[in-house]
Structures are given as structure tokens and as C-alpha cells.
Design an enzyme around this catalytic site. Sequence first.
Site: not given
Length: 348
Positions: A85, A115, A192
Site C-alpha cells: 500500500h 501487504d 508503514s
Amino acid sequence: MLDFTSDFAGDNLSPAQTSEVSPINDQALLDAYSNAVISVTERVGPAVVRIETGPKAGSAPGQRGGGLGSGIIISPDGLVLTNSHVVGASKEIRLRDTEGVVTDAHVLGVDADTDLALLRANGSRDLPYASLGNSKTLRRGQLVVAIGNPLGFESTVTAGVVSALGRSIRSVSGRTIEDVIQTDAALNPGNSGGALVSSAAEVIGINTAIIQGAQGICFAVASNTAQFVLSEIIRHGYVRRAYIGVSGQTAPIPRRHAVLAGVENKMGALLMQIEPDGPAARAGLLPGDVMIKLDGVDIHGVDDLIRVLDRDRIDRTVSMDVLRLGRLREFDVHLVERKPVPRQALAS
């Protein structure tokens, strides 16, 4: 009367001696903790980069800059692990290291189901890198350090412990990511794709998600999962998985149906849609069927079905038990390889 005074440590010490012992021990513990965090940061920190996606800010009148995230260099020739993402469908990706050097990068492959994404820095040079550890050796309460770029603040370090192991969270593709690490090391948007590191300076997780509004509940994809995805992308450009051609939902099985069919399942995977000419359709499955077993594995819901459809079952004919109108039926289904999700579909 029993005398318990001898059971207490420090009874034989004077008040002055007791006050001297505790601060020294506390200071020693704090020093050991600090030294562990400092050592990890110095060894792994240079391998964590800031990832910038999309056009550069101000590159065109009225055009906004792209997104920000973190990544981990895992080889000296520039292989970088991050979240899928973070890169999305972006065609422009830049890496900024701890010294401020900016390098363009390109995507080798993404796996929205976990992910994760694998990048390669353009240009060949000897880069600092971090090693992936064995996440199976983790224990609850173990010290971990998170390194990333939260909210754009580069090279930020937070520390905490492994709060729980074996968690499951939903990925951007809707598939369940298994064996996720829960930690209380503070994470924020921008973390992230950053590194979750053990005290041995090994990357044991890739930071992926926080629960908005929660205090100290953060998640990282386990390094063993990352190692599997990494090897699949290097070999095939994507992660190979089996495909059956259905959409469904987890649903309860009426007790009278379970008794009539002689099964113990309380839940199953209710098939809502069957793709025309897909493996399930060719096998004779219909909407409304409730799957309770596939290739000998009990199916108690959609998550179990997704977990069973791995690469080892590609191009195999397997048996499937379903309940149809309360009666147990068995079908033979030939599983095929699922087509990889185009990166354009990952755009938010």
C-alpha cells in the site's frame, strides 16, 4: 507463631544500605535497555529508507507531491522490502537514505494479500542492509525496536515489546494476513514498510498497520512471511496461489443440517457467486452450497478456504465436501493458478 521476616530480601540490610542497592540495580537495567536500543539503531538504522511515491512536490503548477512511507534495504545491491500500500500503483518511486541521498527505484513485484512489495534501487552500489531474522523464535514480552519515518519525520526510533503473536488482520485485497506480530512500539502513518527489529539487530517484522483510536496496538508482517513473499517475487514476479473461482462468506450451519449430514462443523464457507467457466463452475458447484472441507482440510469459514488455496495445490484435482440443501455432497475440483492482481488495481 510463625516468623516470616527471614523470607524478605533486604531484612539484614540497614536502611542506608537498602537505599543504596536499588538505585544501582535500576540504573544498570536502564543502561542495558538503552544500550540494546542504541546498538540496534546504529546497526539497522542506516538500512531503513524513506520511500517517496508519485511526482515530486512542486514538479508542476498545482501538482501535489506523492505519498510517504518506509522501506528496508535487505541486500547490498539494493533490494528493498516495503508495504504494497506504500507503493500502490505509483510509477515514480524514490528512496531517501539517512544521509539524505535520493535514489530512484522500481517495483519488482507486489503482493497485496500480505501487504508486501519488493523494490530495487536503480544503480549498483554497496548499500547498508539489514538481515531478516526468524520470526518463529519470538516470544511475548520480547524487546523490539521500530525504525521508520512516521509523519515524514525521518529515522525515528521507538521501542516496545511483542504484545502478541499469531494475530490475523485483513489486507488491502480483503485476504487475511496470517501470523502477524502485535507490538506496542509506537507507530504512525509513514512507519508503514519500516523495520521491526529484535535486540539481535535482525528484522523480524515489516510494520504494516495501526488501529486508529487505539493506544499501543500496532502490527507487523512476520519476517518469515516476508521471506516467502521475497523468494516468490524473485522467482516468478508475484506470489503463486491456487484459484477456485468463487466468492463467499462465512456462515453458520443449521444444526439439523449438520446432524442430517453427519458433520461436526458449526460454520462453513457459503458460496455466494460462482465464476462462469471457473474451476468451481466446471465441477458443478452452485450458489448456496456451503463448503465444509477441501482436500481433507476442514473449512469453518472463508478465511480457512483462503488459507488452503496455496501454491502447493495449483494444477491439482482435489475433493470438496459441501452441504447442498442440507445434504452432504462431494465434488472433484481441478484448481488452477490465480492470476496476479495488476498494480493499477492497488491505487487508492
